[in-house]
Design a protein around this motif. Sequence first.
Motif, short mmCIF file in Angstrom:
data_model
loop_
_atom_site.label_atom_id
_atom_site.label_comp_id
_atom_site.label_asym_id
_atom_site.label_seq_id
_atom_site.Cartn_x
_atom_site.Cartn_y
_atom_site.Cartn_z
N LEU A 56 0.83 -1.22 0.00
CA LEU A 56 0.00 0.00 0.00
C LEU A 56 0.86 1.26 0.00
O LEU A 56 0.55 2.23 -0.70
CB LEU A 56 -0.94 0.00 1.21
N LEU A 57 1.94 1.24 0.77
CA LEU A 57 2.82 2.41 0.81
C LEU A 57 3.46 2.66 -0.56
O LEU A 57 3.49 3.80 -1.04
CB LEU A 57 3.90 2.24 1.88
N VAL A 58 3.96 1.61 -1.19
CA VAL A 58 4.55 1.76 -2.52
C VAL A 58 3.50 2.28 -3.50
O VAL A 58 3.76 3.18 -4.29
CB VAL A 58 5.18 0.43 -3.01
N SER A 59 2.29 1.73 -3.42
CA SER A 59 1.22 2.17 -4.32
C SER A 59 0.95 3.66 -4.16
O SER A 59 0.85 4.39 -5.17
CB SER A 59 -0.07 1.40 -4.03
N GLU A 60 0.81 4.12 -2.93
CA GLU A 60 0.50 5.54 -2.70
C GLU A 60 1.65 6.45 -3.11
O GLU A 60 1.44 7.46 -3.78
CB GLU A 60 0.16 5.78 -1.22
N LEU A 61 2.87 6.09 -2.73
CA LEU A 61 4.01 6.95 -3.05
C LEU A 61 4.29 6.96 -4.55
O LEU A 61 4.60 8.01 -5.12
CB LEU A 61 5.24 6.51 -2.27
N ALA A 62 4.17 5.82 -5.20
CA ALA A 62 4.38 5.77 -6.66
C ALA A 62 3.27 6.53 -7.39
O ALA A 62 3.54 7.25 -8.36
CB ALA A 62 4.45 4.32 -7.13
N ALA A 63 2.04 6.37 -6.94
CA ALA A 63 0.93 7.12 -7.57
C ALA A 63 1.16 8.63 -7.43
O ALA A 63 0.91 9.39 -8.38
CB ALA A 63 -0.40 6.72 -6.93
N LEU A 78 12.26 3.46 -7.58
CA LEU A 78 11.81 2.72 -6.41
C LEU A 78 13.03 2.11 -5.74
O LEU A 78 13.84 1.47 -6.41
CB LEU A 78 10.84 1.60 -6.82
N THR A 79 13.17 2.30 -4.44
CA THR A 79 14.24 1.67 -3.67
C THR A 79 13.64 1.08 -2.41
O THR A 79 12.83 1.72 -1.73
CB THR A 79 15.34 2.68 -3.30
N ILE A 94 11.12 2.32 2.33
CA ILE A 94 10.62 2.43 0.97
C ILE A 94 10.90 3.84 0.50
O ILE A 94 10.54 4.80 1.20
CB ILE A 94 9.11 2.14 0.92
N GLU A 95 11.53 3.98 -0.65
CA GLU A 95 11.81 5.30 -1.21
C GLU A 95 11.29 5.37 -2.64
O GLU A 95 11.46 4.42 -3.41
CB GLU A 95 13.32 5.58 -1.24
#
Length: 151
Positions: A56-63, A78-79, A94-95
């Motif tokens: 979920l965090l990757v989804s939100e930050l990438a979006a 993405l890192t 997560i970056e």
Amino acid sequence: MKSEIHAPQLGTPTARFSRQLSSTRRGARLSRLLAVQQLTDWGWARDSGTVQAAALLVSELAANAVTHGRAPGRDFLLTLMVTLHPGRATTLRIEIADTRGERLPAPAPNPQPSDEYGRGLLLVECLATRWGVTPRPPSGKTVWAEIQERR
């Protein structure tokens, strides 16, 4: 609010994964899939709370990177990093780095349930142990979130 600006990273990462992805909806979706696969490769169960929160965090930050941090012809990065703290905890960092350093993320002040946008960073605040933004010279930024598992 748990967000921080220019927060130092804890310890030295023991595992690291990075992938450059296109600043498109497809790239954002792929970032989530790659993150889940990498975390399972590192030994987390696919259905664990950490993997689900990380997805979920990757989804939100990438979006957000694709929507607000996009510059034509420029990708986002993405890192994932894992840091082990002996006897205490494991930190998953997560970056998501993009090229729009002048557009800093901020949670919407009073999002309404009917709003189409504006609640993503509230989700990040709820899921992450801490999160923040660091500059990425010459013109970008990195938005990061950490999940800490206690042992």
